[in-house]
Design a protein around this motif. Structure first.
Motif, PDB file in Angstrom:
ATOM      1  N   LEU A  64       0.918 -14.216  -4.146  1.00  0.00           N
ATOM      2  CA  LEU A  64      -0.283 -14.178  -5.060  1.00  0.00           C
ATOM      3  C   LEU A  64      -0.502 -12.917  -5.595  1.00  0.00           C
ATOM      4  O   LEU A  64      -0.556 -11.799  -5.163  1.00  0.00           O
ATOM      5  CB  LEU A  64      -1.487 -14.377  -3.944  1.00  0.00           C
ATOM      6  CG  LEU A  64      -2.874 -14.196  -4.675  1.00  0.00           C
ATOM      7  CD1 LEU A  64      -3.148 -15.248  -5.511  1.00  0.00           C
ATOM      8  CD2 LEU A  64      -3.992 -14.238  -3.419  1.00  0.00           C
ATOM      9  N   VAL A  65      -0.764 -13.001  -7.035  1.00  0.00           N
ATOM     10  CA  VAL A  65      -0.604 -11.666  -7.872  1.00  0.00           C
ATOM     11  C   VAL A  65      -1.818 -11.945  -8.914  1.00  0.00           C
ATOM     12  O   VAL A  65      -1.950 -13.153  -9.413  1.00  0.00           O
ATOM     13  CB  VAL A  65       0.655 -11.291  -8.620  1.00  0.00           C
ATOM     14  CG1 VAL A  65       0.956 -12.437  -9.485  1.00  0.00           C
ATOM     15  CG2 VAL A  65       0.685 -10.312  -9.127  1.00  0.00           C
ATOM     16  N   GLN A  66      -2.463 -10.886  -9.152  1.00  0.00           N
ATOM     17  CA  GLN A  66      -3.786 -11.083 -10.358  1.00  0.00           C
ATOM     18  C   GLN A  66      -2.802 -10.967 -11.643  1.00  0.00           C
ATOM     19  O   GLN A  66      -1.844 -10.632 -11.747  1.00  0.00           O
ATOM     20  CB  GLN A  66      -4.456  -9.614 -10.016  1.00  0.00           C
ATOM     21  CG  GLN A  66      -5.323  -9.640  -8.724  1.00  0.00           C
ATOM     22  CD  GLN A  66      -6.153  -8.376  -8.708  1.00  0.00           C
ATOM     23  OE1 GLN A  66      -6.272  -7.646  -9.456  1.00  0.00           O
ATOM     24  NE2 GLN A  66      -7.189  -8.439  -8.001  1.00  0.00           N
ATOM     25  N   PRO A  67      -3.787 -11.629 -12.418  1.00  0.00           N
ATOM     26  CA  PRO A  67      -3.305 -11.761 -13.895  1.00  0.00           C
ATOM     27  C   PRO A  67      -2.945 -10.120 -14.479  1.00  0.00           C
ATOM     28  O   PRO A  67      -3.692  -9.284 -14.127  1.00  0.00           O
ATOM     29  CB  PRO A  67      -4.512 -12.395 -14.714  1.00  0.00           C
ATOM     30  CG  PRO A  67      -5.353 -13.034 -13.700  1.00  0.00           C
ATOM     31  CD  PRO A  67      -5.094 -12.330 -12.263  1.00  0.00           C
ATOM     32  N   GLY A  68      -1.898 -10.292 -15.069  1.00  0.00           N
ATOM     33  CA  GLY A  68      -1.657  -8.832 -15.587  1.00  0.00           C
ATOM     34  C   GLY A  68      -0.555  -8.287 -14.930  1.00  0.00           C
ATOM     35  O   GLY A  68       0.273  -7.074 -15.270  1.00  0.00           O
ATOM     36  N   GLY A  69      -0.302  -8.704 -13.491  1.00  0.00           N
ATOM     37  CA  GLY A  69       0.547  -8.212 -12.631  1.00  0.00           C
ATOM     38  C   GLY A  69       1.934  -8.530 -12.606  1.00  0.00           C
ATOM     39  O   GLY A  69       2.240  -9.347 -13.446  1.00  0.00           O
ATOM     40  N   SER A  70       2.682  -8.163 -11.585  1.00  0.00           N
ATOM     41  CA  SER A  70       4.272  -8.440 -11.848  1.00  0.00           C
ATOM     42  C   SER A  70       4.716  -8.702 -10.367  1.00  0.00           C
ATOM     43  O   SER A  70       4.194  -8.381  -9.336  1.00  0.00           O
ATOM     44  CB  SER A  70       5.000  -6.784 -12.183  1.00  0.00           C
ATOM     45  OG  SER A  70       4.309  -6.565 -13.210  1.00  0.00           O
ATOM     46  N   LEU A  71       5.719  -9.483 -10.294  1.00  0.00           N
ATOM     47  CA  LEU A  71       6.468  -9.850  -9.085  1.00  0.00           C
ATOM     48  C   LEU A  71       7.961  -9.832  -9.562  1.00  0.00           C
ATOM     49  O   LEU A  71       8.503 -10.099 -10.804  1.00  0.00           O
ATOM     50  CB  LEU A  71       6.116 -11.381  -8.813  1.00  0.00           C
ATOM     51  CG  LEU A  71       4.887 -11.543  -8.227  1.00  0.00           C
ATOM     52  CD1 LEU A  71       4.475 -13.005  -7.783  1.00  0.00           C
ATOM     53  CD2 LEU A  71       4.770 -10.764  -6.743  1.00  0.00           C
ATOM     54  N   ARG A  72       8.810  -9.854  -8.513  1.00  0.00           N
ATOM     55  CA  ARG A  72      10.330  -9.832  -8.618  1.00  0.00           C
ATOM     56  C   ARG A  72      10.782 -10.835  -7.862  1.00  0.00           C
ATOM     57  O   ARG A  72      10.579 -10.849  -6.644  1.00  0.00           O
ATOM     58  CB  ARG A  72      11.001  -8.470  -8.579  1.00  0.00           C
ATOM     59  CG  ARG A  72      12.767  -8.808  -9.042  1.00  0.00           C
ATOM     60  CD  ARG A  72      13.432  -7.466  -8.935  1.00  0.00           C
ATOM     61  NE  ARG A  72      13.586  -7.271  -7.258  1.00  0.00           N
ATOM     62  CZ  ARG A  72      14.655  -6.448  -6.852  1.00  0.00           C
ATOM     63  NH1 ARG A  72      15.375  -5.815  -7.951  1.00  0.00           N
ATOM     64  NH2 ARG A  72      14.603  -6.145  -5.726  1.00  0.00           N
ATOM     65  N   LEU A  73      11.264 -12.043  -8.193  1.00  0.00           N
ATOM     66  CA  LEU A  73      11.852 -13.182  -7.458  1.00  0.00           C
ATOM     67  C   LEU A  73      13.513 -12.808  -7.382  1.00  0.00           C
ATOM     68  O   LEU A  73      13.964 -12.535  -8.209  1.00  0.00           O
ATOM     69  CB  LEU A  73      11.855 -14.453  -8.171  1.00  0.00           C
ATOM     70  CG  LEU A  73      10.290 -14.973  -8.483  1.00  0.00           C
ATOM     71  CD1 LEU A  73      10.307 -16.267  -9.135  1.00  0.00           C
ATOM     72  CD2 LEU A  73       9.571 -14.799  -7.187  1.00  0.00           C
ATOM     73  N   SER A  74      13.830 -13.188  -5.980  1.00  0.00           N
ATOM     74  CA  SER A  74      15.289 -12.916  -5.811  1.00  0.00           C
ATOM     75  C   SER A  74      15.835 -14.437  -5.379  1.00  0.00           C
ATOM     76  O   SER A  74      15.153 -15.322  -4.770  1.00  0.00           O
ATOM     77  CB  SER A  74      15.443 -12.070  -4.510  1.00  0.00           C
ATOM     78  OG  SER A  74      14.990 -10.828  -4.916  1.00  0.00           O
ATOM     79  N   CYS A  75      16.925 -14.545  -5.640  1.00  0.00           N
ATOM     80  CA  CYS A  75      17.804 -15.872  -5.475  1.00  0.00           C
ATOM     81  C   CYS A  75      19.141 -15.345  -4.740  1.00  0.00           C
ATOM     82  O   CYS A  75      20.107 -15.004  -5.456  1.00  0.00           O
ATOM     83  CB  CYS A  75      17.993 -16.588  -6.653  1.00  0.00           C
ATOM     84  SG  CYS A  75      19.123 -18.189  -6.185  1.00  0.00           S
ATOM     85  N   VAL A  76      19.136 -15.551  -3.548  1.00  0.00           N
ATOM     86  CA  VAL A  76      20.419 -15.314  -2.704  1.00  0.00           C
ATOM     87  C   VAL A  76      21.301 -16.297  -2.834  1.00  0.00           C
ATOM     88  O   VAL A  76      20.919 -17.531  -2.104  1.00  0.00           O
ATOM     89  CB  VAL A  76      20.007 -14.458  -1.379  1.00  0.00           C
ATOM     90  CG1 VAL A  76      21.573 -14.193  -0.656  1.00  0.00           C
ATOM     91  CG2 VAL A  76      19.269 -13.346  -1.572  1.00  0.00           C
ATOM     92  N   VAL A  77      22.688 -16.065  -3.033  1.00  0.00           N
ATOM     93  CA  VAL A  77      23.708 -17.138  -3.138  1.00  0.00           C
ATOM     94  C   VAL A  77      24.598 -17.054  -2.042  1.00  0.00           C
ATOM     95  O   VAL A  77      25.181 -15.888  -1.719  1.00  0.00           O
ATOM     96  CB  VAL A  77      24.169 -17.377  -4.505  1.00  0.00           C
ATOM     97  CG1 VAL A  77      25.235 -18.252  -4.568  1.00  0.00           C
ATOM     98  CG2 VAL A  77      23.274 -17.672  -5.613  1.00  0.00           C
TER      99      VAL A  77
END
Length: 124
Positions: A11-24
């Protein structure tokens, strides 16, 4: 058998940031183009961004261009999606998928393997 595991949603507020990871696991990224997709409630799945095997070709959907950045670390067998300036309309389950191909450019069809997804919610 290739396996992909996504993480980094939340959950993040509008204007915020996230980094998704995909481990293979099960092979190396050298043989696969990787794409990120998302599916919002009641909507069809859409391609968000992709990166070629070599890492030299990337692509973004118009809706995320300038806000999202895809990258990969071959040593860690991981693909990332950095998401900035998030909007409520970015709320969705995000999936990474692998395309076992010799194609130089990445694409959003013909994916061979999928992860289970990670939920991103943008809300105040």
């Amino acid at each position: 058998q290739l396996q992909l595991v996504e993480s980094g949603g939340g959950l993040v507020q509008p204007g915020g940031s996230l980094r998704l990871s995909c481990v293979v696991s099960g092979s190396t990224l050298d043989y696969y183009n990787i794409a990120w997709f998302r599916q919002a409630p009641g909507k069809e799945r859409e391609g968000v961004s992709c990166i070629s095997r070599s890492g030299t070709t990337v692509d973004y959907a118009d809706s995320v261009k300038g806000r999202f950045t895809i990258s990969k670390n071959n040593a860690k067998n991981t693909v990332y999606l950095k998401m900035n300036s998030l909007k409520p309309e970015d709320t969705a389950v995000y999936y990474c998928a692998a395309d076992h191909t010799v194609a130089v450019e990445c694409r959003y069809r013909g994916m061979d393997y999928w992860g289970e997804g990670t939920l991103v919610t943008v809300s105040s």
